[in-house]
Scaffold this motif. Structure first.
Motif, PDB file in Angstrom:
ATOM      1  N   VAL A 226       0.865  -1.184   0.000  1.00 53.85           N
ATOM      2  CA  VAL A 226       0.000   0.000   0.000  1.00 53.85           C
ATOM      3  C   VAL A 226       0.897   1.228   0.000  1.00 53.85           C
ATOM      4  O   VAL A 226       1.828   1.325   0.812  1.00 53.85           O
ATOM      5  CB  VAL A 226      -0.914   0.046   1.241  1.00 53.85           C
ATOM      6  CG1 VAL A 226      -1.878   1.235   1.141  1.00 53.85           C
ATOM      7  CG2 VAL A 226      -1.695  -1.246   1.411  1.00 53.85           C
ATOM      8  N   GLY A 227       0.627   2.137  -0.914  1.00 52.78           N
ATOM      9  CA  GLY A 227       1.359   3.398  -0.934  1.00 52.78           C
ATOM     10  C   GLY A 227       0.605   4.449  -0.142  1.00 52.78           C
ATOM     11  O   GLY A 227      -0.566   4.711  -0.416  1.00 52.78           O
ATOM     12  N   ILE A 228       1.270   5.053   0.849  1.00 56.84           N
ATOM     13  CA  ILE A 228       0.631   6.059   1.687  1.00 56.84           C
ATOM     14  C   ILE A 228       1.473   7.329   1.656  1.00 56.84           C
ATOM     15  O   ILE A 228       2.649   7.320   2.019  1.00 56.84           O
ATOM     16  CB  ILE A 228       0.478   5.575   3.146  1.00 56.84           C
ATOM     17  CG1 ILE A 228      -0.318   4.268   3.192  1.00 56.84           C
ATOM     18  CG2 ILE A 228      -0.205   6.647   3.994  1.00 56.84           C
ATOM     19  CD1 ILE A 228      -0.517   3.721   4.599  1.00 56.84           C
ATOM     20  N   GLY A 229       0.856   8.411   1.213  1.00 56.94           N
ATOM     21  CA  GLY A 229       1.563   9.675   1.117  1.00 56.94           C
ATOM     22  C   GLY A 229       1.692  10.378   2.458  1.00 56.94           C
ATOM     23  O   GLY A 229       0.997  10.052   3.429  1.00 56.94           O
ATOM     24  N   MET A 230       2.590  11.328   2.512  1.00 55.02           N
ATOM     25  CA  MET A 230       2.760  12.153   3.703  1.00 55.02           C
ATOM     26  C   MET A 230       1.758  13.313   3.679  1.00 55.02           C
ATOM     27  O   MET A 230       1.221  13.665   2.629  1.00 55.02           O
ATOM     28  CB  MET A 230       4.183  12.716   3.767  1.00 55.02           C
ATOM     29  CG  MET A 230       5.260  11.654   3.838  1.00 55.02           C
ATOM     30  SD  MET A 230       5.220  10.749   5.403  1.00 55.02           S
ATOM     31  CE  MET A 230       6.714   9.770   5.269  1.00 55.02           C
ATOM     32  N   LYS A 231       1.516  13.893   4.838  1.00 54.24           N
ATOM     33  CA  LYS A 231       0.651  15.061   4.946  1.00 54.24           C
ATOM     34  C   LYS A 231       1.433  16.160   5.647  1.00 54.24           C
ATOM     35  O   LYS A 231       1.799  16.016   6.811  1.00 54.24           O
ATOM     36  CB  LYS A 231      -0.618  14.729   5.735  1.00 54.24           C
ATOM     37  CG  LYS A 231      -1.603  15.883   5.816  1.00 54.24           C
ATOM     38  CD  LYS A 231      -2.853  15.474   6.571  1.00 54.24           C
ATOM     39  CE  LYS A 231      -3.851  16.621   6.642  1.00 54.24           C
ATOM     40  NZ  LYS A 231      -5.081  16.246   7.399  1.00 54.24           N
ATOM     41  N   ASP A 232       1.701  17.234   4.908  1.00 55.77           N
ATOM     42  CA  ASP A 232       2.516  18.336   5.435  1.00 55.77           C
ATOM     43  C   ASP A 232       3.860  17.838   5.955  1.00 55.77           C
ATOM     44  O   ASP A 232       4.365  18.293   7.001  1.00 55.77           O
ATOM     45  CB  ASP A 232       1.768  19.069   6.553  1.00 55.77           C
ATOM     46  CG  ASP A 232       0.443  19.662   6.087  1.00 55.77           C
ATOM     47  OD1 ASP A 232       0.386  20.116   4.931  1.00 55.77           O
ATOM     48  OD2 ASP A 232      -0.522  19.657   6.868  1.00 55.77           O
ATOM     49  N   GLY A 233       4.431  16.862   5.237  1.00 53.92           N
ATOM     50  CA  GLY A 233       5.744  16.348   5.594  1.00 53.92           C
ATOM     51  C   GLY A 233       5.749  15.346   6.729  1.00 53.92           C
ATOM     52  O   GLY A 233       6.813  14.864   7.126  1.00 53.92           O
ATOM     53  N   ARG A 234       4.582  14.996   7.243  1.00 55.12           N
ATOM     54  CA  ARG A 234       4.496  14.053   8.354  1.00 55.12           C
ATOM     55  C   ARG A 234       3.658  12.846   7.937  1.00 55.12           C
ATOM     56  O   ARG A 234       2.787  12.956   7.070  1.00 55.12           O
ATOM     57  CB  ARG A 234       3.861  14.728   9.580  1.00 55.12           C
ATOM     58  CG  ARG A 234       4.612  15.947  10.053  1.00 55.12           C
ATOM     59  CD  ARG A 234       3.945  16.567  11.262  1.00 55.12           C
ATOM     60  NE  ARG A 234       3.939  15.657  12.403  1.00 55.12           N
ATOM     61  CZ  ARG A 234       3.386  15.950  13.580  1.00 55.12           C
ATOM     62  NH1 ARG A 234       2.775  17.109  13.755  1.00 55.12           N
ATOM     63  NH2 ARG A 234       3.441  15.075  14.565  1.00 55.12           N
ATOM     64  N   PRO A 235       3.876  11.683   8.571  1.00 59.33           N
ATOM     65  CA  PRO A 235       3.088  10.503   8.212  1.00 59.33           C
ATOM     66  C   PRO A 235       1.609  10.710   8.503  1.00 59.33           C
ATOM     67  O   PRO A 235       1.235  11.310   9.519  1.00 59.33           O
ATOM     68  CB  PRO A 235       3.663   9.401   9.126  1.00 59.33           C
ATOM     69  CG  PRO A 235       5.006   9.896   9.536  1.00 59.33           C
ATOM     70  CD  PRO A 235       4.904  11.381   9.593  1.00 59.33           C
ATOM     71  N   LYS A 236       0.755  10.234   7.601  1.00 60.89           N
ATOM     72  CA  LYS A 236      -0.674  10.250   7.875  1.00 60.89           C
ATOM     73  C   LYS A 236      -0.964   9.320   9.055  1.00 60.89           C
ATOM     74  O   LYS A 236      -0.155   8.464   9.412  1.00 60.89           O
ATOM     75  CB  LYS A 236      -1.449   9.797   6.639  1.00 60.89           C
ATOM     76  CG  LYS A 236      -1.395  10.786   5.481  1.00 60.89           C
ATOM     77  CD  LYS A 236      -2.250  10.336   4.313  1.00 60.89           C
ATOM     78  CE  LYS A 236      -2.250  11.366   3.194  1.00 60.89           C
ATOM     79  NZ  LYS A 236      -3.072  10.954   2.033  1.00 60.89           N
ATOM     80  N   ASP A 237      -2.142   9.490   9.644  1.00 56.66           N
ATOM     81  CA  ASP A 237      -2.482   8.708  10.840  1.00 56.66           C
ATOM     82  C   ASP A 237      -2.333   7.212  10.607  1.00 56.66           C
ATOM     83  O   ASP A 237      -1.789   6.491  11.445  1.00 56.66           O
ATOM     84  CB  ASP A 237      -3.916   9.016  11.281  1.00 56.66           C
ATOM     85  CG  ASP A 237      -4.081  10.444  11.788  1.00 56.66           C
ATOM     86  OD1 ASP A 237      -3.062  11.076  12.129  1.00 56.66           O
ATOM     87  OD2 ASP A 237      -5.228  10.929  11.837  1.00 56.66           O
TER      88      ASP A 237
END
Length: 213
Positions: free
Chosen positions: A58-69
């Protein structure tokens, strides 16, 4: 038209790929945070990459440079559940894609009934036709933009009505009524419309070519 991806920014490159590499299966991820609360979110950069051992990514992007929940929870607990999405669950899945504040239980917001997974203390969507219980194997950095989650599938729950032969693991996929992700914003596809092509050996192909001459 040719697009040189090296000349594109992140947003435009994403749009090209997400609009053309379709349809994509949807991984409706459920994880738990440090307080033991469930977190749910859908991701369509997802598929299985090995049948045995059973491995998914699964590819999960970052949010504002931080890991998503979801990613932060997976990094900490090393386990998660993937629910595949049927057409009847599409609206509920879409609700859980809303960027609620951390600590909000998206499953409750979407009025989704859950039951406990078999091998881990994480809920799964009761009405999902297929659920994968997953243990983290490794995380692969994609520069600073995302991480690829590689995990072993340690157990599966499959809709009883879709089981043709449990011993041989034959499944009637049409009865799962799954949906897939298309382009943004908000487009999906059903898996009702299917067609079949004959699988041939080299000898069969050569025979058909000879007959056609």
């Amino acid at each position: 038209m040719y697009f040189d991806t090296a000349q594109l920014d992140q947003k435009r490159c994403y749009k090209l790929l997400a609009s053309t590499v379709v349809p994509r299966p949807i991984a409706w991820l459920i994880t738990k945070n440090e307080a033991g609360q469930a977190n749910a979110a859908p991701f369509s950069f997802f598929n299985f990459f090995s049948g045995f051992p059973p491995v998914i990514c699964v590819g999960i992007g970052m949010k504002d440079g931080r890991p998503k929940d979801s990613l932060a929870n997976i990094e900490r607990s090393k386990e998660f559940v993937i629910n595949l999405v049927s057409e009847e669950l599409a609206e509920a899945m879409n609700v859980t894609a809303t960027p609620f504040d951390p600590g909000v239980n998206e499953l409750e917001k979407a009025n989704v009934d859950v039951v406990r997974a078999q091998k881990m203390d994480i809920p799964r969507v009761a009405a999902s036709p297929v659920t994968l219980e997953c243990k983290l194997q490794q995380l692969i950095d994609v520069d600073t933009a995302a991480k690829i989650v590689v995990a072993h599938v340690v157990g599966m729950h499959i809709l009883d009505e879709a089981i043709v032969d449990a011993e041989r693991c034959y499944i009637d996929t049409s009865k799962l009524q799954l949906i897939g992700r298309m382009e943004s914003p908000g487009w999906y596809t059903r898996t009702h419309d299917r067609f079949k092509l004959k699988q041939m050996s080299v000898a069969q192909w050569e025979k058909e070519q000879s007959a056609a001459v």
